[in-house]
Design an enzyme around this catalytic site. Sequence first.
Site, PDB file in Angstrom:
ATOM      1  N   LYS A  47       0.876  -1.176   0.000  1.00 16.85           N
ATOM      2  CA  LYS A  47       0.000   0.000   0.000  1.00 16.85           C
ATOM      3  C   LYS A  47       0.906   1.216   0.000  1.00 16.85           C
ATOM      4  O   LYS A  47       1.747   1.374   0.889  1.00 16.85           O
ATOM      5  CB  LYS A  47      -0.885  -0.015   1.246  1.00 16.85           C
ATOM      6  CG  LYS A  47      -1.794   1.191   1.365  1.00 16.85           C
ATOM      7  CD  LYS A  47      -2.823   0.992   2.468  1.00 16.85           C
ATOM      8  CE  LYS A  47      -3.594   2.256   2.810  1.00 16.85           C
ATOM      9  NZ  LYS A  47      -3.889   3.149   1.697  1.00 16.85           N
ATOM     10  N   LYS A  98      -7.185  -3.169   3.800  1.00 19.00           N
ATOM     11  CA  LYS A  98      -5.911  -2.458   3.927  1.00 19.00           C
ATOM     12  C   LYS A  98      -5.344  -2.812   5.286  1.00 19.00           C
ATOM     13  O   LYS A  98      -6.072  -2.862   6.284  1.00 19.00           O
ATOM     14  CB  LYS A  98      -6.096  -0.947   3.763  1.00 19.00           C
ATOM     15  CG  LYS A  98      -7.121  -0.314   4.672  1.00 19.00           C
ATOM     16  CD  LYS A  98      -7.297   1.157   4.339  1.00 19.00           C
ATOM     17  CE  LYS A  98      -8.478   1.726   5.125  1.00 19.00           C
ATOM     18  NZ  LYS A  98      -8.893   3.040   4.635  1.00 19.00           N
ATOM     19  N   ARG A 101     -16.837  -2.856  -0.003  1.00 20.86           N
ATOM     20  CA  ARG A 101     -17.666  -4.058   0.167  1.00 20.86           C
ATOM     21  C   ARG A 101     -16.982  -5.011   1.123  1.00 20.86           C
ATOM     22  O   ARG A 101     -15.769  -5.228   1.015  1.00 20.86           O
ATOM     23  CB  ARG A 101     -17.897  -4.758  -1.177  1.00 20.86           C
ATOM     24  CG  ARG A 101     -18.552  -3.907  -2.223  1.00 20.86           C
ATOM     25  CD  ARG A 101     -20.021  -3.629  -1.923  1.00 20.86           C
ATOM     26  NE  ARG A 101     -20.526  -2.507  -2.705  1.00 20.86           N
ATOM     27  CZ  ARG A 101     -21.060  -2.628  -3.912  1.00 20.86           C
ATOM     28  NH1 ARG A 101     -21.195  -3.798  -4.457  1.00 20.86           N
ATOM     29  NH2 ARG A 101     -21.473  -1.567  -4.566  1.00 20.86           N
ATOM     30  N   GLU A 151      -1.457   4.544  -7.834  1.00 25.01           N
ATOM     31  CA  GLU A 151      -1.031   5.505  -6.826  1.00 25.01           C
ATOM     32  C   GLU A 151      -0.123   6.540  -7.474  1.00 25.01           C
ATOM     33  O   GLU A 151       0.857   6.182  -8.131  1.00 25.01           O
ATOM     34  CB  GLU A 151      -0.264   4.768  -5.715  1.00 25.01           C
ATOM     35  CG  GLU A 151      -0.178   5.541  -4.427  1.00 25.01           C
ATOM     36  CD  GLU A 151      -1.448   5.381  -3.576  1.00 25.01           C
ATOM     37  OE1 GLU A 151      -2.384   4.684  -4.024  1.00 25.01           O
ATOM     38  OE2 GLU A 151      -1.476   5.953  -2.480  1.00 25.01           O
TER      39      GLU A 151
END
Lengths: 559, 337
Positions: A260, A430, A424, A305
């Site tokens: 991430k 994360k 959802r 990103e």
Amino acid sequence: MKAFAALIDRLIYTRSRNSKLALIADYLTHTPDPDRGWAIAALTESLDFPAVKSAMVRTLLATRVDEELFRLSRHFVGDTAETAALLWPEKPIPFRGGVGVGSVGLAQGRETPPAATREQSSQVSLPSPEGEGEMSVARAVDALSAATRATAPAILASLLDRLDADGRYALLKLALGGMRVGVSARLAKQAFAQAFDVPVDDVEELWHAIPPPYAPLFAWGEGRAERPDLKDVAFFRPFMLAHPLEEATVDLADYAAEWKWDGIRVQIVHGGGETRIYSRGGEEISAAFPELVAAFDQDAVIDGELLVRGDAQGGEAASFNALQQRLGRKTVSKKMLAESPAFVRVYDLLAVDGNDLRPLPWTERRRQLEAFVPRLADSHFDLSQVIDAKDFDDLATRRAGARDAAIEGVMLKRRDAPYVAGRRAGLWYKWKRDPLTADCVMMYAQRGNGRRASFYSDYTFGCWSEDGELLPVGKAYSGFTDEELKWLDKFVRDNTLNRFGPVREVEKSLVLEVAFDSIHASKRHKSGIAMRFPRISRIRRDKPAEEADRIAALLAMVT
Amino acid sequence: MAKAKSWLEPHPHGLYVKPADLWIDPSRPVERAAVTHGHADHARSGHGAVFATPETLAIMALRYGVDVEASHNQAFAYGDGFERGGVRFSFHPAGHVLGSAQILMEYAGERIVITGDYKRRPDPTCAPFEVVPCDIFITEATFGLPVFRHPPTGHEIAKLIGAVRAEPDRCVLVGAYALGKAQRVMGELRAAGWDAPIYIHGAMEKMCALYAAHGVDLGELRLVSETDKAAMAGQIIVAPPSALNDRWSRRLPDPVTAMASGWMRVRQRARQRMVELPLVISDHADWDELTTTISEVNPKETWITHGSEDGLLRWCELHQRKARALHLVGRDLEEEA
Ligand SMILES: [Zn+2]
Ligand SMILES: [Zn+2]
């Protein structure tokens, strides 16, 4: 214009998000096209009238009001549009006593206050072509759109002449922008969804494809027309979002793991011959990153990103701080392009060559993504790697060991899940790196907003310098329970040393354990550091203030 | 005719009337003071003798323990006055708050009026302003900028009543200065037909009783401290501005915060005060009232005591009127305006 003026007036003073939603939804259901469309475009700063700018308004005002009185008033009010709205002279009316500049008569002892008198008179003396003396928002927009630099002053003047003070404020804010009523594009879309009881994801998707005043959108919302067709339009697809992974583990046979990244999530869309970049909220940010717009030349939609390269990181992705310098700019200097070049680390492919890939499972989208990325310029785009972990424990070890400043944690994506809008359950998680914490001392407290207005709920805290001085290192207003807030509020009131307006300085005796995602060097703070996402994790009543952390300990955590 | 400057001296802490050895609205204790009205920036404690209207003296007695009965303090009804050192003093309605007066001084053929604070629009709680012709007009200028134009009071009161009715589960908490503004809001509500009890903060109880004792009917008032939270839903609460975001307000049912003040005309000001419902209701003259009054009084010279004097001076200059600013200190304009 009256209804629009009333709406922005109420929005200015309304702090709660739900009340704002209700106000806008109510306006949208009770206002006809195209006024409501223009109004909502104005609220979300989506209108621009190049011929109408503050300087021109000031010049125009000087033709009606003494310049010195304008200067004094502007200084007091602090906002050109509001000053102009309040100062613009009402239509002259006959009165006894005869006074000049902006004065009106006052019949003694009778309830004939000036504003009422003026209002009535303007209604009588200005029969409107529209019948009821009311100028519509659409009419104002039409007039302002048609204005050139030469004609704009006269056009604006004639509009101002037909409005009362609130109407003039609304008109000038609409014309100049800078509405400052706390309505984001996201909030406006939610209000639309609420008003017409349609899914916000659909509104989100259609919104960017249809220009103001959004007539087809309202027609669809009201059930008068089919959902508009978006072929050949570079429209925004609502993002798929992740839940935080709390305490749970997942089986890596079902979930793929990716890093991430600590940048900003973007969607780049190429369609109908143009390329657009959208941020998380669906706001277009293409203008801030022209090099990416230029480099993205494939008929596709990617999710990734946005990061900038920094020298300090040896050309690798630099931390969020470096990125912030480029965010929110309408134009970018050459220097900036050279010093903080942007690139996108791509992790999903939503459409390619006219095919919508969103219904496909992640595994298939990933396969196509890996085949697609080489079609993009590697100077500006790279592929976000899948973490090849043996099992969940292995993943946990890698996550804990990640040292790259641009890594914020790990993403877990269900391999068989399609790309669906919103958050959802069970599809994406994360898993952020454990927050860092520091023991800090409360220094100042400030009252909160809305329901918290009677509580001191915003705290500035500090750590000790080498010379034993307490220096502020951050500010937090979350992380505590209602019970803890009551306790903190009482602590502030019982331990106040000084008051500066809404701020109280407190006895430096309470230790707060502060959690934060990362810490950065900052020249703006005397302590030399700034925290990202600080929040109060625990109240350490047990700990003496002298034992709180030193700045040096925080400096060691700087990324 | 005597030259005003020879017998009336402006000092930072008040105006000194030389032949009478008397101060007007001094901001520090003096031997002899004539006082225009009961607000703290005009009426102070500790003077030797006070000359004022009966209502102002009563207010001073309540607020500062001034002894109304003491023979050195003298009360004068509107139109009445006294003579001292050859100066004839008389009191005339200023329309600002209960008992507020303009003071007319006549000396050696010259007439000077000092307004104290004033307004021109009707107020159910005090006598209306009277135009008193004079040579020198000494005026306030709290709202001495053309951005200040107070809307019709009835319009603001209708907004208040509309807000209460729109959310019957909540209450509207109106911040209003405890002397004058609070009672004015109540009086205007009554005039608009609001006949439910009005709930008040304890700090206002005595002043409201004083108004009632002087014949100003405010209808039924109840103390918030003696009322159940639930019973105040759908009701109007009046409290001093300082109580708006204080812990005190937690005893109210989800209050909508309103504030009655001329400053509410400027949106950013209202936002700073965390106000949700700004009510532009002022006890001070707005720009039109200030400028119209100067025109109607039509003095040879206008002196400005306090407020946005630059704006009003500029207006005088544009209208070829002689004017000067006196720069009086200690006039606190923030709360009562
Ligand atoms: Zn006053
Ligand atoms: Zn005053």
